[in-house]
Design a protein around this motif. Structure first.
Motif, PDB file in Angstrom:
ATOM      1  N   THR A 113     -42.454   3.139 -29.489  1.00  0.00           N
ATOM      2  CA  THR A 113     -41.569   3.529 -30.595  1.00  0.00           C
ATOM      3  C   THR A 113     -40.533   2.440 -30.851  1.00  0.00           C
ATOM      4  OG1 THR A 113     -41.922   5.852 -30.075  1.00  0.00           O
ATOM      5  CG2 THR A 113     -40.017   5.334 -31.456  1.00  0.00           C
ATOM      6  N   LEU A 114     -40.009   1.848 -29.783  1.00  0.00           N
ATOM      7  CA  LEU A 114     -39.075   0.727 -29.936  1.00  0.00           C
ATOM      8  C   LEU A 114     -39.741  -0.392 -30.730  1.00  0.00           C
ATOM      9  CD1 LEU A 114     -36.313  -0.656 -29.036  1.00  0.00           C
ATOM     10  CD2 LEU A 114     -37.733  -1.757 -27.298  1.00  0.00           C
ATOM     11  N   ASP A 115     -40.976  -0.726 -30.388  1.00  0.00           N
ATOM     12  CA  ASP A 115     -41.703  -1.785 -31.083  1.00  0.00           C
ATOM     13  C   ASP A 115     -41.861  -1.455 -32.563  1.00  0.00           C
ATOM     14  OD1 ASP A 115     -43.194  -4.208 -31.258  1.00  0.00           O
ATOM     15  OD2 ASP A 115     -45.067  -3.129 -30.941  1.00  0.00           O
ATOM     16  N   LEU A 116     -42.303  -0.238 -32.857  1.00  0.00           N
ATOM     17  CA  LEU A 116     -42.504   0.189 -34.241  1.00  0.00           C
ATOM     18  C   LEU A 116     -41.201   0.133 -35.037  1.00  0.00           C
ATOM     19  CD1 LEU A 116     -44.342   1.539 -36.444  1.00  0.00           C
ATOM     20  CD2 LEU A 116     -43.494   3.719 -35.549  1.00  0.00           C
ATOM     21  N   LEU A 117     -40.162   0.768 -34.523  1.00  0.00           N
ATOM     22  CA  LEU A 117     -38.886   0.809 -35.253  1.00  0.00           C
ATOM     23  C   LEU A 117     -38.260  -0.576 -35.369  1.00  0.00           C
ATOM     24  CD1 LEU A 117     -37.233   4.079 -33.847  1.00  0.00           C
ATOM     25  CD2 LEU A 117     -38.773   3.813 -35.809  1.00  0.00           C
ATOM     26  N   VAL A 172     -39.802  -3.498 -35.602  1.00  0.00           N
ATOM     27  CA  VAL A 172     -40.491  -4.278 -36.637  1.00  0.00           C
ATOM     28  C   VAL A 172     -39.999  -3.857 -38.019  1.00  0.00           C
ATOM     29  CG1 VAL A 172     -42.731  -4.692 -37.726  1.00  0.00           C
ATOM     30  CG2 VAL A 172     -42.501  -4.847 -35.249  1.00  0.00           C
ATOM     31  N   ILE A 173     -39.866  -2.563 -38.225  1.00  0.00           N
ATOM     32  CA  ILE A 173     -39.384  -2.085 -39.528  1.00  0.00           C
ATOM     33  C   ILE A 173     -37.933  -2.532 -39.736  1.00  0.00           C
ATOM     34  CG2 ILE A 173     -38.900  -0.066 -40.954  1.00  0.00           C
ATOM     35  CD1 ILE A 173     -41.182   1.366 -39.378  1.00  0.00           C
ATOM     36  N   ARG A 174     -37.102  -2.404 -38.709  1.00  0.00           N
ATOM     37  CA  ARG A 174     -35.681  -2.762 -38.834  1.00  0.00           C
ATOM     38  C   ARG A 174     -35.501  -4.251 -39.115  1.00  0.00           C
ATOM     39  NH1 ARG A 174     -31.500  -4.445 -39.842  1.00  0.00           N
ATOM     40  NH2 ARG A 174     -29.466  -3.856 -39.033  1.00  0.00           N
ATOM     41  N   GLY A 229     -39.054  12.572 -36.620  1.00  0.00           N
ATOM     42  CA  GLY A 229     -38.063  12.394 -37.679  1.00  0.00           C
ATOM     43  C   GLY A 229     -37.471  10.998 -37.748  1.00  0.00           C
ATOM     44  N   LEU A 230     -38.165  10.013 -37.181  1.00  0.00           N
ATOM     45  CA  LEU A 230     -37.638   8.647 -37.122  1.00  0.00           C
ATOM     46  C   LEU A 230     -38.087   7.772 -38.281  1.00  0.00           C
ATOM     47  CD1 LEU A 230     -38.211   8.106 -33.297  1.00  0.00           C
ATOM     48  CD2 LEU A 230     -36.095   8.814 -34.456  1.00  0.00           C
ATOM     49  N   ILE A 231     -39.220   8.124 -38.865  1.00  0.00           N
ATOM     50  CA  ILE A 231     -39.750   7.373 -40.017  1.00  0.00           C
ATOM     51  C   ILE A 231     -40.302   8.368 -41.023  1.00  0.00           C
ATOM     52  CG2 ILE A 231     -40.321   5.291 -38.691  1.00  0.00           C
ATOM     53  CD1 ILE A 231     -43.169   7.352 -39.823  1.00  0.00           C
ATOM     54  N   ARG A 232     -40.557   7.863 -42.222  1.00  0.00           N
ATOM     55  CA  ARG A 232     -41.248   8.673 -43.232  1.00  0.00           C
ATOM     56  C   ARG A 232     -42.336   7.813 -43.835  1.00  0.00           C
ATOM     57  NH1 ARG A 232     -36.507   7.512 -45.703  1.00  0.00           N
ATOM     58  NH2 ARG A 232     -35.547   9.454 -45.063  1.00  0.00           N
ATOM     59  N   ARG A 233     -43.426   8.476 -44.208  1.00  0.00           N
ATOM     60  CA  ARG A 233     -44.538   7.808 -44.887  1.00  0.00           C
ATOM     61  C   ARG A 233     -44.461   8.105 -46.366  1.00  0.00           C
ATOM     62  NH1 ARG A 233     -49.771   8.900 -41.005  1.00  0.00           N
ATOM     63  NH2 ARG A 233     -48.573  10.546 -40.030  1.00  0.00           N
ATOM     64  N   SER A 234     -44.895   7.131 -47.160  1.00  0.00           N
ATOM     65  CA  SER A 234     -44.966   7.318 -48.613  1.00  0.00           C
ATOM     66  C   SER A 234     -46.104   6.445 -49.137  1.00  0.00           C
ATOM     67  CB  SER A 234     -43.632   6.933 -49.270  1.00  0.00           C
ATOM     68  OG  SER A 234     -43.323   5.584 -48.998  1.00  0.00           O
ATOM     69  N   GLU A 257     -32.018   8.820 -39.006  1.00  0.00           N
ATOM     70  CA  GLU A 257     -32.086   9.025 -37.553  1.00  0.00           C
ATOM     71  C   GLU A 257     -32.814   7.868 -36.865  1.00  0.00           C
ATOM     72  OE1 GLU A 257     -33.852  12.247 -34.326  1.00  0.00           O
ATOM     73  OE2 GLU A 257     -33.663  12.851 -36.427  1.00  0.00           O
ATOM     74  N   GLY A 258     -33.910   7.404 -37.464  1.00  0.00           N
ATOM     75  CA  GLY A 258     -34.643   6.270 -36.906  1.00  0.00           C
ATOM     76  C   GLY A 258     -33.814   5.002 -36.910  1.00  0.00           C
ATOM     77  N   HIS A 259     -33.063   4.792 -37.996  1.00  0.00           N
ATOM     78  CA  HIS A 259     -32.192   3.617 -38.087  1.00  0.00           C
ATOM     79  C   HIS A 259     -31.123   3.663 -37.003  1.00  0.00           C
ATOM     80  CE1 HIS A 259     -29.345   0.711 -39.808  1.00  0.00           C
ATOM     81  NE2 HIS A 259     -30.398   0.197 -40.414  1.00  0.00           N
ATOM     82  N   ALA A 260     -30.506   4.807 -36.817  1.00  0.00           N
ATOM     83  CA  ALA A 260     -29.464   4.944 -35.793  1.00  0.00           C
ATOM     84  C   ALA A 260     -30.042   4.729 -34.393  1.00  0.00           C
ATOM     85  CB  ALA A 260     -28.802   6.315 -35.893  1.00  0.00           C
ATOM     86  N   LEU A 261     -31.229   5.281 -34.130  1.00  0.00           N
ATOM     87  CA  LEU A 261     -31.845   5.128 -32.817  1.00  0.00           C
ATOM     88  C   LEU A 261     -32.175   3.673 -32.525  1.00  0.00           C
ATOM     89  CD1 LEU A 261     -33.000   6.278 -30.195  1.00  0.00           C
ATOM     90  CD2 LEU A 261     -35.144   6.717 -31.436  1.00  0.00           C
TER      91      LEU A 261
END
Length: 168
Positions: A54-58, A60-62, A97-102, A118-122
């Motif tokens: 999850t750290l890796d995923l978030l 990369v997005i951040r 609740g850390l990311i959303r898909r669209s 929440e994902g950004h804060a984490l």
């Protein structure tokens, strides 16, 4: 205290003269450090309430910058994991609740993934915890020593990758 790499190499030379031991004083400390860093990072991540995937995923997005949104294809490319692994990570992070898909921008099958508040804060808390801890772990080296070590590790990594890729 563990046996030093030099002692291990000397013991192999004593017991089996001619055994190729040139790598021991490089590879053994790398393995030991990797284990120490991995164990310490796992402890820091547990305390931060996040797992490594999850750290890796978030992360990369951040790191992609505002609007903190990437396609699943781009996530797979940047994380160096399979599309299936990204799908699992995204599904797990979405349930948390850390990311959303669209819908993505590059066709009807394209999916974009973005950080929730929440994902950004984490990820902000987690990155500070992880990178702060790792900075403290390498603080025993001067900036010049860290730069030299980083260059040598990059050189060794590239060379090993080339040798592995070219081997039968």
């Amino acid at each position: 205290m563990p046996t030093s790499p030099a002692e291990i190499a000397a013991a192999w030379q004593r017991e089996r003269p001619g055994t190729p031991t040139d790598s021991i004083e490089v590879v053994t400390p790398i393995w030991r450090l990797a284990k120490m860093f991995a164990d310490d990072r796992a402890r820091v991540l547990r305390a931060a309430g996040i797992d490594a995937a999850t750290l890796d995923l978030l992360s990369v997005i951040r790191r992609s910058g505002p609007p903190y949104r990437l396609s699943t294809r781009e996530l797979a490319r940047r994380t160096l994991v399979t599309a299936g692994a990204i799908s699992q990570r995204v599904a797990r992070a979405e349930r948390a609740g850390l990311i959303r898909r669209s819908p993505g921008d590059t066709g009807r099958r394209s999916v974009a993934v973005s950080l929730t508040d929440e994902g950004h804060a984490l990820i902000e808390r987690s990155v500070d915890s992880v990178l702060g801890r790792e900075a403290s772990l390498v603080a025993g080296l001067t900036p010049a020593e860290r730069a030299t070590l980083a260059r040598l590790l990059e050189k060794l990594t590239a060379d090993v990758q080339d040798r592995i890729s070219g081997s039968p």
